[in-house]
Design an enzyme around this catalytic site. Structure first.
Site, PDB file in Angstrom:
ATOM      1  CE  LYS A 122      59.290 -84.139 -60.487  1.00 49.06           C
ATOM      2  NZ  LYS A 122      60.627 -84.489 -60.964  1.00 49.06           N
ATOM      3  CG  ASP A 140      60.488 -79.785 -63.021  1.00 51.10           C
ATOM      4  OD1 ASP A 140      60.314 -78.612 -62.636  1.00 51.10           O
ATOM      5  OD2 ASP A 140      60.667 -80.075 -64.216  1.00 51.10           O
TER       6      ASP A 140
END
Length: 215
Positions: A122, A140
């Site tokens: 991420k 997210d």
């Protein structure tokens, strides 16, 4: 609601000149800010980073600050002990390569970034997307929640990695560079987790979730 309907409607409502709301002054400390933002809000991170980056804007100055000094700056951030350890380890590698505030081109891809301490998939996706415009999707909490809310992914897509894989296939390629930016800001201020502001949402007419909560 198809991804094309969503992005065509929402993009004009989002400030596209803002690439990230995380405070940063260079590429190195943007990566640090993203590391700090894991399981923490951008607002909370932005409370501590202006002073941190004033005294430690580069890898070497971060090392000069030291792990104890770093912890003092980020103590209010969740998991600050582990994050401090990773940031110092990251700074050691970059300082050894004489990197100051800008990542060399070899790090301009997710796989190379993920070899660095504290940078998972991420984080690497967000850094590559924001700094270099790579068509990566950093999943997210907002992207994860609303991808499920809109029916773009299924319940079995229960990790950020699975959601990213599905979104890259589902969303037309032309939107890939802006997916993270648009979905994060729209999810933060309009399509919120609790009490989404459907009355001001540009995509409300297409949205299956709005129809669901109106029943």
């Amino acid at each position: 609601m198809t991804p094309a309907q969503y992005f065509d409607a929402v993009i004009p409502t989002v400030d596209m000149t803002i690439r990230s709301e995380l405070y940063h002054t260079n590429e190195f400390n943007f990566a640090v800010a993203v590391i700090l933002s894991a399981q923490a809000t951008d607002k909370k991170v932005n409370e501590v980073t202006p002073e941190l980056f004033r005294v430690a804007p580069t890898p070497q100055k971060m090392l000069n600050l030291g792990i104890d000094g770093l912890k003092e700056h980020i103590r209010v951030i969740s998991f600050f002990n582990n994050k401090a350890k990773n940031i110092i380890a990251l700074a050691e590698i970059l300082a050894a390569e004489n990197i100051t505030d800008t990542f060399p081109e070899k790090y301009h891809n997710r796989d190379e970034l993920m070899k660095l301490p504290g940078i998972g998939q991420k984080t690497a996706n967000v850094v590559c997307n924001v700094l270099w415009g790579a068509p990566n999707i950093g999943v997210d909490t907002h992207v994860f929640r609303n991808a499920h809310r809109y029916g773009w992914v299924s319940d079995s897509d229960n990790t950020p990695e699975k959601v990213e894989t599905k979104l890259l296939k589902k969303i037309p390629r032309e939107y890939h560079p802006v997916v993270n930016h648009v979905m994060v800001l729209h999810g933060r201020y309009v399509c919120k987790a609790v009490k989404p502001n459907c009355e001001i949402c540009a995509a409300a007419e297409f949205c299956p979730f709005r129809k669901k909560i109106q029943k």
